[in-house]
Design an enzyme around this catalytic site. Structure first.
Site, mmCIF file in Angstrom:
data_model
loop_
_atom_site.group_PDB
_atom_site.id
_atom_site.type_symbol
_atom_site.label_atom_id
_atom_site.label_comp_id
_atom_site.label_asym_id
_atom_site.label_seq_id
_atom_site.Cartn_x
_atom_site.Cartn_y
_atom_site.Cartn_z
ATOM 1 N N ASP A 156 0.766 -1.248 -0.125
ATOM 2 C CA ASP A 156 -0.083 -0.063 0.073
ATOM 3 C C ASP A 156 0.949 1.196 -0.059
ATOM 4 O OD1 ASP A 156 -2.832 1.391 0.110
ATOM 5 O OD2 ASP A 156 -1.699 2.161 1.822
ATOM 6 N N ASN A 304 -4.268 9.855 -1.864
ATOM 7 C CA ASN A 304 -4.080 8.791 -2.817
ATOM 8 C C ASN A 304 -4.909 7.453 -2.389
ATOM 9 O OD1 ASN A 304 -3.314 8.148 -5.271
ATOM 10 N ND2 ASN A 304 -1.253 7.545 -4.782
ATOM 11 N N ASP A 331 -7.626 4.548 6.110
ATOM 12 C CA ASP A 331 -6.674 5.114 5.440
ATOM 13 C C ASP A 331 -5.639 6.107 6.218
ATOM 14 O OD1 ASP A 331 -4.407 5.242 3.827
ATOM 15 O OD2 ASP A 331 -5.541 5.793 2.198
HETATM 16 O O1 DOR Z 1 -2.835 9.083 0.734
HETATM 17 C C1 DOR Z 1 -2.246 8.113 0.984
HETATM 18 N N1 DOR Z 1 -1.390 8.155 1.846
HETATM 19 N N2 DOR Z 1 -2.584 6.973 0.223
HETATM 20 C C2 DOR Z 1 -1.753 5.912 0.506
HETATM 21 O O2 DOR Z 1 -2.161 5.178 -0.195
HETATM 22 C C3 DOR Z 1 -0.617 6.038 1.253
HETATM 23 C C4 DOR Z 1 -0.941 6.834 2.208
HETATM 24 C C5 DOR Z 1 0.585 7.290 3.213
HETATM 25 O O3 DOR Z 1 1.089 6.033 3.322
HETATM 26 O O4 DOR Z 1 0.791 8.319 3.277
#
Ligand code: DOR
Length: 458
Positions: A156, A304, A331
């Site tokens: 991820d 993201n 997330d």
């Molecule tokens: O916005 C995001 N931040 N999407 C991700 O997939 C990873 C995450 C991060 O680790 O900061």
């Protein structure tokens, strides 16, 4: 002597057993004894929590959290992240492996588990890397990671871009029965896009990521599931098109599950426009006809996958209601202020989400998009189902014998998000200063009260 806690007189909602009734929950020695029925013969020295007028649910489970430890302790630690979790009502969180070093071997997994045990707040279930070093070149030692306690495999933050490698990841995952959790984003389509490829990116003169970047890889992965029989869990789905792909995969009987974040359910690309006086403080998108101010853009809305369109948020809310989407996952992606106080292109992707999750999800309930028991299902029994049969009797449920993990909610209390008060080190949220309705009043892990809402914040 037995250690008991009685949570009295609340509206007990436990979707794992179709329970929605005024009653009590009795926990003894960390384990649920009964839920729903009135308890008249509570043990003498029992601690009593009055939940009259409140909602009592199984502790929330978050399938997608970035704890940053080891390696990026300036953004978050296991201690601060698990405190943010319990403040958000989450009693179990799954930790993503994009740490430094990444969680691609048993030693790093053990380090995270030890830190969680020492802190003693939310339960932490680690997710192992799908590929060595998250480099997308060769598979990680999935058997070693599973033996160390990994509940799934993911790179991820980055997709597993190579289709052959993804095929092998799904094939090998069948030996453990654990899901491959893919961050679906076709790199040759997403390129260096920082927002959704739509009118806001155009107006701000920024490269965008088309919805097709996500949908392309989800479609690919579903066919690889059909080929291999492996289990796929689609992380943070963000488009109406992805929802349709998951729907069709489920209709085909394929072992595919999906999660959605509160921000992809509620916020749209317009939030990247920055603060516009009119409507400030409300959970409504900035007005696209308002003149741009000094704060023409807001890096806190850079995430993201990117925030998408209203058609997408509406489709995702319907998918959540229908059960095509199995779980709400935050997330939670904490970053430092310097990671965000810069240009949109330089800014880190991510939203600090644990402490605002319930208030945001409850806004869907408040406006009638979903009923409260269904929302609770997607925060409890739904994610437990994704984790699999080994976890279902134990978490996400208040059936007798389950762990005494309970969340007590007041869906009617309004509060103003103040990121300065977050337990998380990550204050990066576009809903800072926004009024939310729905507060986590108490969080109980294994029968132990680990969070109680401060009156001042209520
Ligand atoms: O916005 C995001 N931040 N999407 C991700 O997939 C990873 C995450 C991060 O680790 O900061």
């Amino acid at each position: 002597m037995a250690d008991s806690t009685l949570i009295k007189g609340g509206r007990v909602i436990d979707p794992s057993q179709g329970l929605d009734a005024i009653g009590d929950v009795l926990i003894t020695d960390g384990v649920v004894v009964s839920a729903g029925a009135k308890v008249n013969d509570a043990p003498k020295d029992c601690k009593v929590i009055d939940a009259t007028g409140l909602v009592v649910t199984p502790g929330f489970i978050d399938l997608h959290v970035h704890l940053r430890e080891p390696g990026q302790e300036d953004k978050e630690t296991v201690a601060t992240g698990t405190l943010a979790a319990v403040r958000g009502g989450f009693t179990t969180i799954c930790a993503m492996p994009n740490t430094e070093p990444p969680m691609d071997n048993a030693a790093v997994i053990r380090q995270v588990l030890d830190a969680a045990k020492q802190t003693g707040l939310a339960r932490v279930l680690p997710i192992g890397c799908a590929t060595r070093g998250r480099k997308g070149k060769e598979l990680a030692d999935m058997a070693e990671l599973a033996a160390a306690g990994a509940i799934g495999f993911s790179d991820d933050g980055s997709p597993i871009a190579d289709p052959g490698l993804m095929r092998n990841a799904l094939s090998y995952s069948t030996t453990t029965g654990l899901p491959v959790i893919n961050h679906c984003e076709e790199p040759s389509l997403a390129k260096d896009g920082v927002l959704h490829e739509g009118w806001v990116a155009s107006r701000l003169g920024l490269p965008g990521q088309p919805a097709a970047a996500e949908e392309n890889m989800v479609a690919r992965d579903i066919e690889l599931v059909a080929l291999t029989g492996g289990r796929l869990h689609v992380a943070h789905i963000s488009t109406a098109g992805t929802l349709e792909l998951v729907r069709r995969a489920k209709e085909r009987g394929l072992p595919v599950t999906a999660e959605v974040t509160p921000h992809h359910l509620i916020l749209t690309e317009e939030w990247a426009l920055g603060t516009i006086e009119e409507g400030a403080g409300e959970l409504t998108a900035p007005d696209k006809f308002a003149p741009l101010t000094n704060a023409a853009y807001d890096t806190r809305a850079k995430v993201n996958p990117p925030l998408r369109t209203e058609d997408d948020t509406e489709a995702l809310a319907a998918g959540l209601r229908d059960g095509i989407i199995d779980a709400i996952a935050t997330d939670h992606a904490p970053h430092t202020s310097t990671d965000k106080a810069c240009t949109m292109q330089e800014a880190a992707f991510g939203i600090s989400g644990l402490e605002t999750a319930f208030g945001m999800v409850n806004s869907l309930v408040d406006r009638g998009d979903i009923d409260l028991p269904t929302a609770i299902e997607r925060l409890t029994a739904g994610p437990a189902r994704v984790l699999g049969e080994a976890y279902q009797p134990w978490i996400g449920t208040l059936k007798p014998g389950a762990s005494g993990d309970v969340t007590v909610l007041d869906p009617d209390t309004e509060w103003v998000v103040d990121s300065a008060t977050f337990a998380s080190k990550g204050r990066n949220t576009p809903v800072d200063g926004i009024t939310l309705k729905g507060l986590v009043m108490k969080t109980i892990v294994g029968g132990r009260l680990v969070h109680e809402a401060a009156k001042a914040n209520a």
